[in-house]
Write an enzyme that holds these catalytic residues in place. Structure first.
Site, PDB file in Angstrom:
ATOM      1  N   LYS A   1      16.632  12.182 -33.877  1.00 24.98           N
ATOM      2  CA  LYS A   1      17.778  11.690 -33.096  1.00 24.98           C
ATOM      3  C   LYS A   1      18.992  11.632 -34.002  1.00 24.98           C
ATOM      4  CE  LYS A   1      18.689  10.210 -28.908  1.00 24.98           C
ATOM      5  NZ  LYS A   1      18.059  10.713 -27.666  1.00 24.98           N
TER       6      LYS A   1
HETATM    7  P1  NAD Z   1      26.424  10.275 -19.956  1.00 22.35           P
HETATM    8  O1  NAD Z   1      27.321  10.036 -21.090  1.00 22.35           O
HETATM    9  O2  NAD Z   1      26.554  11.537 -19.182  1.00 22.35           O
HETATM   10  O3  NAD Z   1      26.528   9.068 -18.889  1.00 22.35           O
HETATM   11  C1  NAD Z   1      26.418   7.734 -19.245  1.00 22.35           C
HETATM   12  C2  NAD Z   1      26.802   6.886 -18.048  1.00 22.35           C
HETATM   13  O4  NAD Z   1      26.626   5.518 -18.365  1.00 22.35           O
HETATM   14  C3  NAD Z   1      28.263   7.047 -17.622  1.00 22.35           C
HETATM   15  O5  NAD Z   1      28.352   7.030 -16.211  1.00 22.35           O
HETATM   16  C4  NAD Z   1      28.922   5.792 -18.184  1.00 22.35           C
HETATM   17  O6  NAD Z   1      30.089   5.422 -17.496  1.00 22.35           O
HETATM   18  C5  NAD Z   1      27.809   4.796 -17.981  1.00 22.35           C
HETATM   19  N1  NAD Z   1      27.960   3.597 -18.774  1.00 22.35           N
HETATM   20  C6  NAD Z   1      28.431   3.471 -20.035  1.00 22.35           C
HETATM   21  N2  NAD Z   1      28.461   2.170 -20.390  1.00 22.35           N
HETATM   22  C7  NAD Z   1      27.958   1.477 -19.336  1.00 22.35           C
HETATM   23  C8  NAD Z   1      27.724   0.115 -19.090  1.00 22.35           C
HETATM   24  N3  NAD Z   1      28.009  -0.816 -20.006  1.00 22.35           N
HETATM   25  N4  NAD Z   1      27.185  -0.233 -17.912  1.00 22.35           N
HETATM   26  C9  NAD Z   1      26.885   0.711 -16.973  1.00 22.35           C
HETATM   27  N5  NAD Z   1      27.109   2.008 -17.151  1.00 22.35           N
HETATM   28  C10 NAD Z   1      27.635   2.379 -18.314  1.00 22.35           C
HETATM   29  O7  NAD Z   1      24.955  10.101 -20.553  1.00 22.35           O
HETATM   30  P2  NAD Z   1      23.588  10.656 -19.960  1.00 22.35           P
HETATM   31  O8  NAD Z   1      23.291  11.947 -20.628  1.00 22.35           O
HETATM   32  O9  NAD Z   1      23.620  10.544 -18.485  1.00 22.35           O
HETATM   33  O10 NAD Z   1      22.571   9.600 -20.586  1.00 22.35           O
HETATM   34  C11 NAD Z   1      22.272   8.382 -19.932  1.00 22.35           C
HETATM   35  C12 NAD Z   1      21.003   7.794 -20.521  1.00 22.35           C
HETATM   36  O11 NAD Z   1      19.930   8.743 -20.359  1.00 22.35           O
HETATM   37  C13 NAD Z   1      21.046   7.486 -22.015  1.00 22.35           C
HETATM   38  O12 NAD Z   1      20.243   6.341 -22.257  1.00 22.35           O
HETATM   39  C14 NAD Z   1      20.384   8.698 -22.649  1.00 22.35           C
HETATM   40  O13 NAD Z   1      19.811   8.400 -23.912  1.00 22.35           O
HETATM   41  C15 NAD Z   1      19.327   8.998 -21.618  1.00 22.35           C
HETATM   42  N6  NAD Z   1      18.826  10.370 -21.667  1.00 22.35           N
HETATM   43  C16 NAD Z   1      19.658  11.432 -21.421  1.00 22.35           C
HETATM   44  C17 NAD Z   1      19.148  12.712 -21.457  1.00 22.35           C
HETATM   45  C18 NAD Z   1      19.996  13.911 -21.138  1.00 22.35           C
HETATM   46  O14 NAD Z   1      19.443  15.013 -21.018  1.00 22.35           O
HETATM   47  N7  NAD Z   1      21.294  13.772 -20.959  1.00 22.35           N
HETATM   48  C19 NAD Z   1      17.790  12.932 -21.752  1.00 22.35           C
HETATM   49  C20 NAD Z   1      16.974  11.818 -21.988  1.00 22.35           C
HETATM   50  C21 NAD Z   1      17.502  10.549 -21.943  1.00 22.35           C
END
Ligand code: NAD
Length: 445
Positions: A111
């Site tokens: 990571k």
């Molecule tokens: P992203 O940056 O596209 O979206 C994040 C979202 O969370 C946004 O809508 C943002 O406004 C919101 N956010 C930020 N702070 C917040 C708060 N305090 N309260 C509520 N919402 C809040 O990120 P993503 O890729 O969608 O990732 C989201 C989660 O999924 C993370 O935990 C990430 O580790 C996990 N994840 C993502 C992937 C991937 O392929 N993108 C894979 C596995 C896990």
């Protein structure tokens, strides 16, 4: 966010508590291996300066952690966020080891994180940060050593910059597999952008089909609440909606919106594009990010940050099922409270594994210079995730009916009274696989 002051939220401690509990469900594990399995293999702490658009200079701190490489090169996303800590990156790297092992893909866990606030940075500043970080990582990343991907506040564009920088530094080689989550035009896989969100839906649908939740054997008709409307949350919302569920509330960093009759997702996407937030969408009630978690609903999907469901609010969660799309959104104390209240939880390690699965497909396509069509990617993803959910569910069932018990008496005593849960089941499958492979490889020298 209000959290219990007495609750230990150190990400490494949390991952160790989850590990220790999962080990209780493993029949045989060489005890001397446990510290090796818990600790990261390598932590890189990198400091570098960046010239800002206004001519000033800012110092940036970044991390890349490899937890374990028994199954292959490191694999894991890079997040850009002001709250990134080394401890968080270590915990997330560990989770990647277990996720890759659970999904049976030939990667270890890694990571990365950069302490910065992408919301206040221009595109050229983000590009300079990304290029400098990539060049500082040098040969510690590579198609067969460690392969980054997108995570919180990083995306296809970030991956394109990483690829380009690495490619310039390593001319004459097929460097496409150095990073996944690239734009499709540059060797990215069809379906990668949607893979994590679609995977959230597949896992939920497969779980519900096992009929553990009365009157809810599919997502059709279910009321869904999603905290976080980024890549994962918005794609998951669409997948649930297309399969007959009603998405009644979503949120982003500025707050949430609620409509008991169901949100119009198409209009919401357009509104978010135009206003930068879902808040203020016509025909909705505005709610906070704390309130959204406590709404009356069938399925609650945290899809944003870690530690959102904690000791202070777990007893107010009203969902029948919590589906962890984000990494680490539930604390161990909250896990126990939810379990005591009969609320099932599907853990991050299974729920968001769709992302790394299609990242693996992208890596395979890049090695062979091929591009599979979207139907092929989606069919392979669904098949693999269904089999992961089935494996975990079957193990859980065996422990529930007493067909499976740990051999060790000491462990039996430790487990006394504790019910099996899906997080421990999934982790125990993964830990068992990695520990067996470590011994099969033969400990060198
Ligand atoms: P992203 O940056 O596209 O979206 C994040 C979202 O969370 C946004 O809508 C943002 O406004 C919101 N956010 C930020 N702070 C917040 C708060 N305090 N309260 C509520 N919402 C809040 O990120 P993503 O890729 O969608 O990732 C989201 C989660 O999924 C993370 O935990 C990430 O580790 C996990 N994840 C993502 C992937 C991937 O392929 N993108 C894979 C596995 C896990």
């Amino acid at each position: 966010m209000k959290k219990s002051s007495s609750e230990n939220l150190d990400p490494i401690d949390i991952s160790e508590q989850q590990f220790d509990r999962a080990v209780c469900f493993i029949k045989e594990i060489k005890k001397g291996l446990i510290p090796f399995l818990k600790k990261p293999k390598r932590i890189q702490i990198i400091n570098f300066p960046i010239e800002m658009d206004d001519g000033s200079v800012q110092s940036i701190q970044a991390y890349r952690v490899i937890h374990n490489k028994v199954f292959g090169p490191g694999k894991g996303g890079i997040r850009y966020h002001p709250d990134v800590t080394m401890e968080e990156v270590v915990a997330l790297a560990k989770l990647m080891t277990w996720k890759c092992a659970l999904v049976n893909i030939p990667f270890g866990g890694a990571k990365g994180g950069v302490i910065c606030n992408p919301k206040t940075l221009s595109e050229s500043e983000l590009r300079r940060i990304t290029r400098r970080f990539t060049s500082e990582l040098a040969d510690n990343i590579g198609p067969h050593t460690d392969i980054p991907a997108p995570d919180l506040y990083t995306n296809e564009q970030t991956m394109a910059w990483i690829f380009d920088t690495y490619d310039i530094l390593h001319p004459g080689e097929n460097n496409r597999p150095v990073v996944t989550g690239k734009p499709v035009e540059m060797g990215g896989s069809y379906g990668r952008h949607e893979a994590t969100g679609n995977g959230v839906y597949h896992i939920t649908e497969r779980f519900l089909s096992r009929a553990l939740i009365p009157l809810q054997q599919s997502v059709a008709g279910a009321r869904i609440v999603i905290q976080g409307f980024g890549n994962v949350g918005s794609v998951a919302a669409q997948a649930f909606f297309e399969n007959g569920a009603k998405v009644i509330a979503v949120s982003d960093s500025q707050g949430g919106v609620f409509n008991a009759g169901g949100l119009d997702l198409e209009k919401l996407q357009t509104f978010k594009m135009e206003h930068g937030t879902v808040v203020g969408m016509p025909d909705t009630l505005t709610i906070t990010n704390e309130e959204i978690l406590e709404l009356e609903c069938d399925i609650l999907i945290p899809a944003a940050l870690s530690n959102q469901i904690h000791a202070e609010n777990a007893d107010r969660i009203k969902a029948k099922l919590v589906v962890e799309a984000a990494n680490c959104p539930t604390t161990p104390q909250a896990d126990e409270i939810l379990a005591d209240r009969g609320i099932y939880l599907l853990p991050d390690i299974i729920v968001n594994a769709g992302g790394v699965t299609v990242s693996y497909f992208e890596w395979v396509q890049n090695q062979a210079n091929q591009q599979w069509d979207i139907d092929e990617v989606n069919a392979r993803l669904k098949k693999r995730l269904y089999s992961v959910m089935d494996n975990v569910f079957d193990r859980w069932q065996k422990f529930v009916v007493g067909e499976e018990t740990p051999a060790d008496k000491e462990i039996m005593e430790k487990l006394n009274g504790q019910k099996p849960d899906f997080r421990s089941m999934a982790l125990s499958i993964a830990i068992e696989r990695v520990s067996k492979a470590t011994l099969m490889r033969g400990i060198w020298p």
